[in-house]
Design an enzyme around this catalytic site. Structure first.
Site, PDB file in Angstrom:
ATOM      1  N   SER A 115       0.820  -1.207   0.000  1.00 34.86           N
ATOM      2  CA  SER A 115       0.000   0.000   0.000  1.00 34.86           C
ATOM      3  C   SER A 115       0.865   1.272   0.000  1.00 34.86           C
ATOM      4  O   SER A 115       1.613   1.464  -0.952  1.00 34.86           O
ATOM      5  CB  SER A 115      -0.943  -0.084   1.207  1.00 34.86           C
ATOM      6  OG  SER A 115      -1.976   0.850   1.092  1.00 34.86           O
ATOM      7  N   ASP A 124     -10.694  -3.549  -4.263  1.00 34.92           N
ATOM      8  CA  ASP A 124      -9.966  -2.663  -3.344  1.00 34.92           C
ATOM      9  C   ASP A 124     -10.625  -1.277  -3.348  1.00 34.92           C
ATOM     10  O   ASP A 124     -10.719  -0.637  -4.396  1.00 34.92           O
ATOM     11  CB  ASP A 124      -8.501  -2.566  -3.818  1.00 34.92           C
ATOM     12  CG  ASP A 124      -7.587  -1.951  -2.771  1.00 34.92           C
ATOM     13  OD1 ASP A 124      -8.064  -1.103  -1.989  1.00 34.92           O
ATOM     14  OD2 ASP A 124      -6.398  -2.309  -2.759  1.00 34.92           O
ATOM     15  N   HIS A 140      -8.571  -4.567  -0.037  1.00 38.61           N
ATOM     16  CA  HIS A 140      -7.261  -3.970   0.229  1.00 38.61           C
ATOM     17  C   HIS A 140      -6.336  -4.891   1.038  1.00 38.61           C
ATOM     18  O   HIS A 140      -5.120  -4.809   0.918  1.00 38.61           O
ATOM     19  CB  HIS A 140      -7.450  -2.636   0.955  1.00 38.61           C
ATOM     20  CG  HIS A 140      -6.228  -1.772   0.940  1.00 38.61           C
ATOM     21  ND1 HIS A 140      -5.647  -1.323  -0.232  1.00 38.61           N
ATOM     22  CD2 HIS A 140      -5.462  -1.286   1.947  1.00 38.61           C
ATOM     23  CE1 HIS A 140      -4.587  -0.587   0.057  1.00 38.61           C
ATOM     24  NE2 HIS A 140      -4.443  -0.560   1.380  1.00 38.61           N
TER      25      HIS A 140
HETATM   26  C1  MLT Z   1      -1.350   5.970  -0.093  1.00 40.54           C
HETATM   27  O1  MLT Z   1      -1.649   6.967   0.519  1.00 40.54           O
HETATM   28  O2  MLT Z   1      -0.191   5.670  -0.384  1.00 40.54           O
HETATM   29  C2  MLT Z   1      -2.480   5.115  -0.525  1.00 40.54           C
HETATM   30  O3  MLT Z   1      -3.688   5.764  -0.320  1.00 40.54           O
HETATM   31  C3  MLT Z   1      -2.462   3.796   0.132  1.00 40.54           C
HETATM   32  C4  MLT Z   1      -2.470   3.797   1.638  1.00 40.54           C
HETATM   33  O4  MLT Z   1      -2.034   4.684   2.293  1.00 40.54           O
HETATM   34  O5  MLT Z   1      -2.902   2.815   2.221  1.00 40.54           O
END
Ligand code: MLT
Length: 214
Positions: free
Chosen positions: A109, A159, A190
């Site tokens: 992520s 997701d 996710h």
């Molecule tokens: C991010 O901010 O890099 C994405 O939204 C993914 C996350 O933070 O989980």
């Protein structure tokens, strides 16, 4: 035990059985340097591990760069943090004596997004990457040369955080720069599944012998 020097709270776990590989583990939002160590051990049991904690705090949740909203990144901070982390990797390789030409990033992520950003901004630094639940960090002005860099991506078509077409765009962007991308889709959200970790492990077992001695 976590260390707090070289500018990042981090863990370093030495390699075993003569492996040359170092895994750079990059956690998701709200994670820390401990989170992905079991995952790293699963993916590449003999590799050294370098696992920093993201320096940005979002209401107390560590991240690797600032975001303005979910999926909307603070581009200036992202670029700054990417260079900062690249410098940390270089300094860590001197301190711990690992071969920085054999660095494999594995991120989840937010950490996967930072890994993708590092490939775009420091194309020579990452030899291979595993990106779980990743999206386009930014559109590079200069196309990086990622020829021959193997990249495993795992994405969930349900997701809510990472729009599937955005992951697809990232895969195409990396491929368009020469990377050997393997993008796997699952009917999931996710959260990472055991099956995907298993697939990434199999992929690693195929790819690492290309540049590891063991
Ligand atoms: C991010 O901010 O890099 C994405 O939204 C993914 C996350 O933070 O989980």
């Amino acid at each position: 035990m976590s260390e707090n020097d070289l500018g990042f709270v981090h863990r370093f776990v030495p390699a075993e059985n003569g492996s040359d590989i170092t895994l750079l583990l990059l956690h998701g939002t709200g994670g820390n340097e401990e989170d992905l160590i079991p995952l790293g051990k699963e993916l590449a049991p003999n590799a050294a591990i370098l696992s920093p904690r993201g320096k940005v705090s979002e209401g107390g949740a560590p991240r690797f760069f600032r975001r303005l909203a979910e999926g909307v990144f603070d581009n200036e901070d992202l670029v700054f943090r990417t260079h900062e982390l690249a410098e940390f990797v270089e300094n860590s390789s001197e301190k711990y004596g690992f071969d920085k030409t054999k660095l494999v990033a594995a991120g989840y992520s937010n950490g996967a997004n930072l890994a993708a950003s590092m490939m775009l901004l420091h194309p020579g630094l990452i030899r291979a990457a595993v990106l779980f639940r990743s999206m386009v960090p930014f559109e590079p002005e200069v196309k990086p040369d990622l020829s021959g860099i193997p990249v495993f991506m795992a994405a969930g078509n349900r997701d809510q955080m990472i729009p599937p077409d955005n992951t697809q765009t990232l895969a195409e962007m990396l491929e368009g720069s020469g990377a050997e991308v393997e993008l796997r889709w699952r009917d999931t959200g996710h959260a990472l599944t055991y099956e995907e970790v298993g697939e990434a492990k199999e992929w690693m077992a195929k790819v690492l012998p290309r540049f590891d001695r063991v």
